[in-house]
Scaffold this motif. Structure first.
Motif, PDB file in Angstrom:
ATOM      1  N   TYR A  37       0.844  -1.180   0.000  1.00 38.13           N
ATOM      2  CA  TYR A  37       0.000   0.000   0.000  1.00 38.13           C
ATOM      3  C   TYR A  37       0.889   1.244   0.000  1.00 38.13           C
ATOM      4  O   TYR A  37       2.090   1.147   0.311  1.00 38.13           O
ATOM      5  N   PRO A  38       0.324   2.400  -0.332  1.00 37.58           N
ATOM      6  CA  PRO A  38       1.129   3.636  -0.318  1.00 37.58           C
ATOM      7  C   PRO A  38       1.805   3.865   1.027  1.00 37.58           C
ATOM      8  O   PRO A  38       1.327   3.417   2.073  1.00 37.58           O
ATOM      9  N   ARG A  39       2.904   4.565   0.989  1.00 38.29           N
ATOM     10  CA  ARG A  39       3.726   4.809   2.164  1.00 38.29           C
ATOM     11  C   ARG A  39       2.945   5.479   3.297  1.00 38.29           C
ATOM     12  O   ARG A  39       3.255   5.283   4.480  1.00 38.29           O
TER      13      ARG A  39
END
Length: 261
Positions: A107-109
């Motif tokens: 998933y995105p940071r």
């Protein structure tokens, strides 16, 4: 049986035991490198401990073998040094590192940043917090398949104390979780979590290197259920599932827009 033959047999028995213990300890380390079962980690720690405890006998054998005329103080000092070196080597042996990218899409940071800096254990004797994390998952494609959330706290710093916080140890390592979650028919989020793997090594402090090879094998296991409850609470408090839902919805909308074009 004459004295010469008796001495020959004793020496060879000691040598065989020494080689066997070393082989067992090294073999246990190799097996643990490719296995994530807690029992294997603990077997490795016990094997290495037995090997170290046999050091005085093995050292005495070597002193006699090479006719080293050492007095009692010198002999005891060398034995102690050998045992400390062995313990340090066993503690710093390389451990496997897990890469979440091998198993799942990340998933995105911004998701993992919500978890970093948070404590997963904090009391008078233990302080463990997340320095770096990775989060990935699988969103269900049907109502019959629950969602999966994969967490890798790939840099956890753990300070361990005894009474009065006089004796302090410091360890660094990782814990990998798998969380199965879904929303039931009443709209309530249901979570089922488990620890997939963990591994720690000494970070700082001399005592961490002396007893680390044993202590790191038991850091997580005695309180495994407590860790599971703590991570579930952290995920709820940080609204991780809501964030994932928003990201997933946004990704679906972008895909639909792209298909229309």
């Amino acid at each position: 049986m004459n004295n010469r033959l008796r001495q020959f047999l004793i020496e060879n028995v000691v040598l065989a035991i020494l080689v066997g213990l070393l082989t067992n300890a090294i073999g246990a380390w190799i097996v643990e490198f490719f296995n994530d079962q807690t029992s294997v980690k603990q077997y490795k720690a016990i094997s290495m401990l037995i090997c170290i405890l046999f050091t005085p006998i093995a050292t005495k054998y070597l002193f006699k073998k090479f006719n080293l005329g050492l007095n009692t103080i010198a002999s005891l000092s060398l034995v102690l040094v050998f045992m400390l070196v062995e313990a340090t080597l066993f503690s710093v042996l390389p451990t496997k590192r897990v890469n979440l990218n091998q198993y799942i899409d990340l998933y995105p940071r911004q998701i993992s940043e919500l978890l970093e800096g948070e404590f997963i254990k904090k009391n008078d004797f233990n302080q463990a917090w997340i320095r770096d994390a990775k989060v990935g998952g699988v969103i269900k494609t049907s109502s019959l398949r629950p969602n999966e959330l994969h967490l890798l706290f790939n840099d956890i710093e753990w300070n361990k104390y005894e009474k009065w916080k006089v004796i302090k140890r410091n360890y660094r390592g990782y814990i990998q979780y798998e969380i199965i979650y879904n929303t039931n028919c009443r709209g309530i989020l249901e979570i089922e979590s488990k620890i997939i793997d963990y591994s720690f090594r000494p970070g700082r402090r001399i005592l961490s290197f002396v007893i680390g090879f044993v202590e790191t094998a038991y850091l997580v296991q005695p309180e495994r259920e407590e860790f599971v409850r703590e991570i579930e609470k952290l995920l709820r408090d940080k609204q991780i599932f809501e964030q994932i839902k928003l990201i997933s919805s946004s990704a679906k909308n972008n895909l639909l827009s792209y298909e229309e074009i």
